[in-house]
Scaffold this motif. Structure first.
Motif, PDB file in Angstrom:
ATOM      1  N   ARG A  35      11.138  10.837 -10.106  1.00 37.21           N
ATOM      2  CA  ARG A  35      12.324  10.996  -9.261  1.00 37.21           C
ATOM      3  C   ARG A  35      12.585   9.708  -8.489  1.00 37.21           C
ATOM      4  N   VAL A  36      13.842   9.560  -8.144  1.00 32.59           N
ATOM      5  CA  VAL A  36      14.279   8.326  -7.484  1.00 32.59           C
ATOM      6  C   VAL A  36      15.122   8.713  -6.262  1.00 32.59           C
ATOM      7  N   ALA A  37      14.837   8.049  -5.111  1.00 33.14           N
ATOM      8  CA  ALA A  37      15.718   8.204  -3.946  1.00 33.14           C
ATOM      9  C   ALA A  37      16.458   6.881  -3.788  1.00 33.14           C
ATOM     10  N   ILE A  38      17.771   6.946  -3.762  1.00 28.61           N
ATOM     11  CA  ILE A  38      18.552   5.722  -3.570  1.00 28.61           C
ATOM     12  C   ILE A  38      18.795   5.542  -2.084  1.00 28.61           C
ATOM     13  N   LEU A  41      -2.594   5.278 -15.122  1.00 23.48           N
ATOM     14  CA  LEU A  41      -3.084   5.942 -13.910  1.00 23.48           C
ATOM     15  C   LEU A  41      -2.464   7.328 -13.779  1.00 23.48           C
ATOM     16  N   ARG A  42      -1.184   7.422 -14.121  1.00 21.98           N
ATOM     17  CA  ARG A  42      -0.507   8.717 -14.008  1.00 21.98           C
ATOM     18  C   ARG A  42      -1.125   9.730 -14.987  1.00 21.98           C
ATOM     19  N   ARG A  43      -1.423   9.221 -16.207  1.00 25.83           N
ATOM     20  CA  ARG A  43      -2.003  10.106 -17.232  1.00 25.83           C
ATOM     21  C   ARG A  43      -3.432  10.520 -16.907  1.00 25.83           C
ATOM     22  N   GLU A  44      -4.224   9.551 -16.440  1.00 28.24           N
ATOM     23  CA  GLU A  44      -5.667   9.793 -16.326  1.00 28.24           C
ATOM     24  C   GLU A  44      -6.132  10.276 -14.956  1.00 28.24           C
ATOM     25  N   THR A  45      -5.259  10.220 -13.977  1.00 29.02           N
ATOM     26  CA  THR A  45      -5.665  10.661 -12.640  1.00 29.02           C
ATOM     27  C   THR A  45      -4.552  11.562 -12.093  1.00 29.02           C
ATOM     28  N   SER A  46      -4.808  12.178 -10.947  1.00 26.01           N
ATOM     29  CA  SER A  46      -3.725  12.977 -10.358  1.00 26.01           C
ATOM     30  C   SER A  46      -3.067  12.207  -9.218  1.00 26.01           C
ATOM     31  N   LEU A  47      -3.210  10.871  -9.266  1.00 25.87           N
ATOM     32  CA  LEU A  47      -2.619  10.015  -8.226  1.00 25.87           C
ATOM     33  C   LEU A  47      -1.128  10.284  -8.050  1.00 25.87           C
ATOM     34  N   THR A  48      -0.707  10.333  -6.825  1.00 31.16           N
ATOM     35  CA  THR A  48       0.724  10.327  -6.508  1.00 31.16           C
ATOM     36  C   THR A  48       1.101   8.860  -6.315  1.00 31.16           C
ATOM     37  N   ILE A  49       2.196   8.424  -6.915  1.00 27.95           N
ATOM     38  CA  ILE A  49       2.559   7.007  -6.827  1.00 27.95           C
ATOM     39  C   ILE A  49       3.948   6.880  -6.195  1.00 27.95           C
ATOM     40  N   LEU A  50       4.005   6.090  -5.118  1.00 29.47           N
ATOM     41  CA  LEU A  50       5.282   5.815  -4.437  1.00 29.47           C
ATOM     42  C   LEU A  50       5.547   4.317  -4.540  1.00 29.47           C
ATOM     43  N   ILE A  51       6.693   3.943  -5.116  1.00 23.91           N
ATOM     44  CA  ILE A  51       7.011   2.518  -5.213  1.00 23.91           C
ATOM     45  C   ILE A  51       8.377   2.231  -4.593  1.00 23.91           C
ATOM     46  N   THR A  52       8.546   0.984  -4.154  1.00 19.17           N
ATOM     47  CA  THR A  52       9.900   0.535  -3.849  1.00 19.17           C
ATOM     48  C   THR A  52      10.271  -0.441  -4.968  1.00 19.17           C
ATOM     49  N   THR A  53      11.520  -0.464  -5.306  1.00 16.16           N
ATOM     50  CA  THR A  53      11.922  -1.361  -6.383  1.00 16.16           C
ATOM     51  C   THR A  53      13.396  -1.739  -6.290  1.00 16.16           C
ATOM     52  N   HIS A  54      13.693  -2.892  -6.896  1.00 18.37           N
ATOM     53  CA  HIS A  54      15.086  -3.309  -7.095  1.00 18.37           C
ATOM     54  C   HIS A  54      15.500  -3.081  -8.535  1.00 18.37           C
ATOM     55  N   TYR A  55      14.493  -2.789  -9.382  1.00 18.37           N
ATOM     56  CA  TYR A  55      14.775  -2.781 -10.821  1.00 18.37           C
ATOM     57  C   TYR A  55      15.111  -1.388 -11.334  1.00 18.37           C
ATOM     58  N   GLY A  89       0.866  13.919  -8.003  1.00 12.37           N
ATOM     59  CA  GLY A  89       0.956  13.437  -9.383  1.00 12.37           C
ATOM     60  C   GLY A  89       2.326  12.875  -9.751  1.00 12.37           C
ATOM     61  N   GLU A  90       3.262  12.925  -8.813  1.00 10.71           N
ATOM     62  CA  GLU A  90       4.603  12.408  -9.108  1.00 10.71           C
ATOM     63  C   GLU A  90       4.653  10.887  -8.968  1.00 10.71           C
ATOM     64  N   VAL A  91       5.516  10.244  -9.753  1.00 11.05           N
ATOM     65  CA  VAL A  91       5.828   8.834  -9.502  1.00 11.05           C
ATOM     66  C   VAL A  91       7.237   8.820  -8.923  1.00 11.05           C
ATOM     67  N   PHE A  92       7.350   8.342  -7.680  1.00 14.52           N
ATOM     68  CA  PHE A  92       8.588   8.461  -6.908  1.00 14.52           C
ATOM     69  C   PHE A  92       9.022   7.066  -6.477  1.00 14.52           C
ATOM     70  N   ALA A  93      10.290   6.743  -6.673  1.00  7.51           N
ATOM     71  CA  ALA A  93      10.775   5.404  -6.297  1.00  7.51           C
ATOM     72  C   ALA A  93      11.770   5.475  -5.164  1.00  7.51           C
ATOM     73  N   LEU A  94      11.664   4.502  -4.253  1.00  5.90           N
ATOM     74  CA  LEU A  94      12.743   4.226  -3.308  1.00  5.90           C
ATOM     75  C   LEU A  94      13.463   3.015  -3.866  1.00  5.90           C
ATOM     76  N   LEU A  95      14.710   3.220  -4.258  1.00  3.96           N
ATOM     77  CA  LEU A  95      15.487   2.158  -4.893  1.00  3.96           C
ATOM     78  C   LEU A  95      16.635   1.801  -3.953  1.00  3.96           C
ATOM     79  N   GLY A  96      16.841   0.500  -3.730  1.00  3.87           N
ATOM     80  CA  GLY A  96      17.949   0.163  -2.843  1.00  3.87           C
ATOM     81  C   GLY A  96      18.110  -1.329  -2.687  1.00  3.87           C
ATOM     82  N   PRO A  97      19.229  -1.760  -2.129  1.00  3.20           N
ATOM     83  CA  PRO A  97      19.462  -3.190  -1.961  1.00  3.20           C
ATOM     84  C   PRO A  97      18.617  -3.756  -0.822  1.00  3.20           C
TER      85      PRO A  97
END
Ligand SMILES: Nc1ncnc2c1ncn2[C@@H]1O[C@H](COP(=O)(O)OP(=O)(O)OP(=O)(O)O)[C@@H](O)[C@H]1O
Length: 266
Positions: A205-208, A181-195, A30-38
Motif C-alpha cells: 500500500r502507498v500513502a501519497i 526479507l518480506r518473504r522470509e520474515t514477518s518484518l513490517t517495512i515502511l519506506i519513503t520514496t520519490h520513485y 508484514g506489510e510493505v508500506f510507502a510514503l510517497l510524495g514530493p
C-alpha cells in the motif's frame, strides 16, 4: 492483534508551519508500506516521529500496540532504521561494521557470529565481507546499511529513501533484498520514496503525502482506480492527488545525497 504501526491525528509543527498536519494511517504486520510524495511533503518528519527521533506536537503513535510516549526505549528495539545519510563506516570492512553494531546493541557474544553470517548471506555480501566499505558500490553500501538495521531482529524496518542516488541495477538489487526479507520474515517495512516504480514494485500500500497531509491511501491498483482513468499509471495518480509533477533524479536533496556519497568514497 494490534497493528504493527498506528498513526492517529499526528501533527508536527515547526514554528508556525505544520510539516505534518493531522495524518492517520495503520500498517499491518508484514506489510510493505510507502510514503510517497514530493520534496517537503513531510515524509521524513513522519518517520522520524515513528522511530522516536522527533517528538510529535500532538497525536498518537503506537508500535505493536505500545504508545511511543510511554514505551520509547522498548519500541526502539523493535525498529530497525536506515536513514538517508550514510551510516556505514567506510574505513572498516563490511564484517567489522556489522560486528560494531552487534556490540553497540549488546547482542550476546554467542549470537553475534550467527547473526552476521545470516545478514551477509541474505544481503548477498558474503564475498565482500572482508573488503573495506570504501571499495563498495553505492548499492552494496545500502545493502550493508539494511544489514546493520536488521541485525538485532527488529519487527519493523523503516527506510528513508533507500534507493536514492543508486543506478537502476543497484536499485533493483535493493528491491530484491527487501522482497527476500518480506518473504522470509514477518518484518513490517515502511519506506519513503520519490520513485513510482519503487512504490509499485515492492509496496502493498502507498500513502501519497503532500504539504503535510495524506492526499490518498491504498494499493497501487486502488489508487489508479480512484483517478477514474482506465489506463492510469501511478504517476497519473500522483499528479491527480497533488497537482504536482513528481520530479525524480534532480532534487536538491538527491543531489546532496549523491555528492555526500561521492565525497565519502573518494
Ligand atoms: N527541524 C526542522 N525545522 C524546521 N523545519 C523543518 C525541520 N525539518 C523539516 N522541516 C520542514 O518541514 C517540511 C517537511 O520536511 P520533510 O523533510 O519531512 O519532507 P520530505 O517529504 O521528507 O521531503 P524530502 O523528500 O525533501 O526529504 C519541509 O518544509 C521542511 O523544510
Amino acid at each position: 492483534m494490534p497493528y504493527s504501526i498506528e498513526v492517529k491525528d499526528l501533527r508536527k509543527r515547526f514554528g508556525d508551519y505544520d510539516a505534518v498536519n493531522c495524518i492517520n494511517f495503520n500498517i499491518h504486520e508484514g506489510e510493505v508500506f510507502a510514503l510517497l510524495g514530493p520534496n517537503g511533503a513531510g515524509k521524513t518528519t513522519t518517520i522520524r516521529m515513528i522511530t522516536t527521533l522527533l517528538p510529535p506536537t500532538s497525536g498518537e503513535i503506537k508500535i505493536e500496540g505500545f504508545d511511543i510516549k510511554k514505551h520509547g526505549t522498548f519500541i526502539r528495539r523493535l525498529i530497525g532504521y536506515v536513514p538517508q545519510a550514510l551510516s556505514a563506516d567506510s574505513t572498516l570492512t563490511g564484517y567489522e561494521n556489522l560486528l560494531f553494531i552487534t556490540k553497540l546493541l549488546r547482542l550476546p557474544a554467542r549470537e553475534r557470529e550467527e547473526r552476521i553470517r545470516y545478514v551477509l548471506d541474505i544481503l548477498n555480501l558474503k564475498d565482500a565481507a572482508n573488503r573495506l566499505v570504501r571499495e563498495y558500490s553505492g548499492g552494496m553500501v545500502r545493502r550493508l546499511e539494511i544489514g546493520q538495521a536488521i541485525i538485532h531482529r527488529p519487527r519493523i524496518l523503516v527506510l528513508d529513501e533507500p534507493t536514492v542516488g543508486l543506478d537502476p541495477v543497484a536499485r533493483h538489487n535493493v528491491w530484491d533484498v527487501l522482497n527476500i526479507l518480506r518473504r522470509e520474515t514477518s518484518l513490517t517495512i515502511l519506506i519513503t520514496t520519490h520513485y513510482m516504480e519503487e512504490a509499485e514494485t515492492i509496496c502493498n500500500r502507498v500513502a501519497i503525502m503532500n504539504r503535510g497531509h495524506i492526499a490518498a491511501l491504498g494499493t497501487p491498483d486502488e489508487l489508479k482506480a480512484m483517478t477514474g482513468k482506465s489506463d492510469a499509471t501511478l504517476e497519473d495518480v500522483f499528479t491527480f492527488f497533488t497537482g504536482n509533477q513528481l520530479e525524480t533524479g534532480g532534487s536538491f536533496n538527491e543531489i546532496r545525497q549523491i555528492r555526500r556519497r561521492i565525497q565519502r568514497f573518494n
